[in-house]
Write an enzyme that holds these catalytic residues in place. Structure first.
Site, mmCIF file in Angstrom:
data_model
loop_
_atom_site.group_PDB
_atom_site.id
_atom_site.type_symbol
_atom_site.label_atom_id
_atom_site.label_comp_id
_atom_site.label_asym_id
_atom_site.label_seq_id
_atom_site.Cartn_x
_atom_site.Cartn_y
_atom_site.Cartn_z
ATOM 1 N N SER A 66 -9.735 1.489 3.022
ATOM 2 C CA SER A 66 -8.878 2.295 2.182
ATOM 3 C C SER A 66 -7.819 1.510 1.417
ATOM 4 C CB SER A 66 -8.184 3.367 3.035
ATOM 5 O OG SER A 66 -7.340 2.759 4.002
ATOM 6 N N LYS A 121 0.850 -1.197 0.000
ATOM 7 C CA LYS A 121 0.000 0.000 0.000
ATOM 8 C C LYS A 121 0.886 1.248 0.000
ATOM 9 C CE LYS A 121 -3.877 1.833 2.813
ATOM 10 N NZ LYS A 121 -4.744 1.539 3.970
ATOM 11 N N SER A 130 -9.887 -1.132 7.189
ATOM 12 C CA SER A 130 -9.358 -0.930 5.835
ATOM 13 C C SER A 130 -8.678 -2.128 5.201
ATOM 14 C CB SER A 130 -8.390 0.252 5.818
ATOM 15 O OG SER A 130 -9.113 1.440 5.654
HETATM 16 N N1 GLN Z 1 -13.033 3.306 6.287
HETATM 17 C C1 GLN Z 1 -12.600 3.723 7.578
HETATM 18 C C2 GLN Z 1 -12.343 5.198 7.596
HETATM 19 O O1 GLN Z 1 -12.508 5.817 6.600
HETATM 20 C C3 GLN Z 1 -11.393 2.957 8.002
HETATM 21 C C4 GLN Z 1 -10.148 3.508 7.431
HETATM 22 C C5 GLN Z 1 -8.968 2.710 7.820
HETATM 23 O O2 GLN Z 1 -9.099 1.659 8.437
HETATM 24 N N2 GLN Z 1 -7.811 3.233 7.503
HETATM 25 O O3 GLN Z 1 -11.992 5.740 8.605
#
Ligand code: GLN
Length: 492
Positions: free
Chosen positions: A154, A79, A178
């Site tokens: 994400s 990532k 995420s």
């Molecule tokens: N989708 C969640 C957020 O937007 C989790 C993001 C993440 O785990 N980095 O906060």
């Protein structure tokens, strides 16, 4: 020979025997990348030249009869929020558009040492804030099972790269889901390790009391293999902990007698009948095999989601203060003082979602609101943790769906509604409690979209999670769904 759908362990075995070279492996991976990534958009940067060099070295080592570490020659994607020396790292933000970290993240060092061939960096929501990968400053990534749908986020790029068959393994990170949410949208396995299990040195911080790095894989043995290489205490990250032994039960694994909790409040969040049916099917199969399953009542995960949005944004507002436009970031023109410089640089460098979260975080920490929001959120977080600790006195694992729905359409109504945030709801409690959890595929629906389940366990229970996931795979036949449907889905 195409090695799509072959596990990393198998590929390594083949390489060791001389059945394939690391360079051939890389070529095979690159062909799939060329064929697919212009549609998937899973990658934001590639490093083929460097990968080529590494593959050559591995081949030379093998020819010389040297011992090869167990990820040798395996193409891996990371990532875009993990540092790698002499590589870009943008977090898919304009702010870091031309940033080159001078060092590598511990996880990257470990993978490289284990012989892995890193082929590139994957797309993500800017600064890891989002659930669809549409918030990337570059472009949205698409779901390999249906190009009109999101891969989740994400870490959507990493999930799509594995689910779309480009690489067998990838790294993601999660703060609140995420890894698990995109894994479930893309039909692969995703593991959130126990907080402190894997070093975060070299990971760009979003919310430090929650962030964790974890792997995506299409095969559970591969997931275990890479996880074992990532785990461990790191002097450069004082949140890491040696933890308990990394030992799977293997053949001694004895599922009958295991007690599995099924939280009612989690089941109620499901909006897709087919997901509920798959869960039921898995439960029936487990019970037949002698596993004890019991419905329980836990704190409603909607409260966990609320707590998460307060704590994560509060921590983000502090972590992101380092982006001041001086060492990196857009250089604003026409400003003659330091304060305006920072203001303008941040205004130009960050996207809307990031700015909103920083503002919300600053608000919940302000003297006016701190007590009502931040302090209360900390209290509820502790309640959630305690409740789960108590549950582990009576149960070994929690089984639930991974998400309320399968992957939704790109740019759909979800984009502007609360639904998008709701897609993480079942992932958040484990994040808040620092406990490990895995999302596992449970087949495809009528439209060919992956459906996912989740297993949560006590601190340091990753071996049990993976053993149990393997058991579910054996008794139900549900495994990873690696596919690339270039024509889009039938349901869209
Ligand atoms: N989708 C969640 C957020 O937007 C989790 C993001 C993440 O785990 N980095 O906060």
């Amino acid at each position: 020979m195409s090695l799509e759908n072959k596990s990393a362990s198998y590929i390594f075995h083949l390489l060791k025997k001389g059945g394939i070279s690391a360079r051939e492996l890389l070529k095979d991976c690159r062909e799939r990348f060329n064929e697919r990534d212009h549609k998937l958009n899973a990658f934001v940067a590639t490093s083929w030249k460097r990968a080529e060099k590494k593959a050559k070295k591995i081949d030379e080592k093998r020819k010389a009869g040297e011992e090869l570490p167990p990820l040798s020659g395996i193409p891996i994607a990371i990532k875009d929020n993990m540092a790698r020396r002499r590589d870009t790292m943008t977090c898919c933000s304009n702010f870091l558009a031309d940033f080159y970290p001078g060092y590598s993240a511990t996880v990257v060092e470990k993978l490289e040492k284990a012989g892995a061939v890193i082929i590139g960096r994957t797309n993500m929501d800017e600064m890891a804030m989002g659930s669809t990968t549409e918030k990337s400053a570059y472009f949205p990534t698409r779901n390999p099972h249906d190009l009109h749908r999101v891969p989740g986020g994400s870490s959507g790029g990493s999930a799509a790269a594995v689910g779309g068959g480009i690489v067998p393994l990838a790294l993601g990170s999660e703060t609140g889901g995420s890894i698990r949410q995109p894994a479930s949208f893309c039909g692969v396995y995703g593991l959130r390790p126990t907080y402190g299990r894997v070093s975060r040195f070299g990971l760009v911080a979003y919310a430090s009391s929650l962030d964790q790095i974890g792997p995506f894989a299409a095969d559970l043995d591969d997931l275990w293999l890479i996880f074992c290489h990532l785990a461990g205490k790191d002097e450069r990250d004082q949140t890491t902990f040696a933890g308990k032994d990394l030992k799977r039960m293997g053949e001694n694994f004895d599922p009958p007698g295991l007690r599995v909790a099924l939280p009612r409040e989690y089941l109620e969040k499901v909006e897709d009948e087919e997901i509920s049916k798959r869960l039921e099917h898995v439960c029936v199969s487990l019970e037949k095999a002698g596993v004890k399953i019991e419905e329980v009542s836990l704190i409603d995960p909607i409260r966990a989601l609320a707590v998460y949005s307060v704590i994560a944004t509060a921590e983000a507002s502090s972590n992101l203060a380092r982006f001041d436009g001086i060492r990196f970031g857009p250089e604003p023109e026409g400003v003659d003082n330091w304060e305006d410089f920072i203001k303008k640089s941040r205004a130009e460098g960050f996207g809307e979602e990031v700015k909103n979260r920083i503002a919300l975080g600053a608000l919940v920490l302000s003297s006016e609101y701190r007590k009502d929001y931040f302090d209360r959120a900390l209290m509820v977080r502790e309640e959630i943790r305690k409740e789960l600790e108590e549950l582990w006195q009576r149960f070994d694992l929690i089984l639930s769906p991974a998400t309320p729905t399968p992957a939704f359409e790109l740019g759909s109504g979800m984009e502007i509604s609360l639904q998008k945030y709701m897609s993480d709801i079942l992932a958040i409690p484990a994040s808040l409690a620092g406990m490990p959890a895995i999302s596992l595929p449970a087949g495809l629906n009528e439209d060919g979209l992956p459906l996912g389940l989740q297993l949560m366990g006590p601190m340091w229970s990753e071996p049990l999670l993976i053993d149990f996931a393997e058991f579910i795979k054996q008794i139900t036949g549900f495994g990873a769904e690696v596919k690339f449907r270039a024509e889009g889905g039938s349901g869209s």
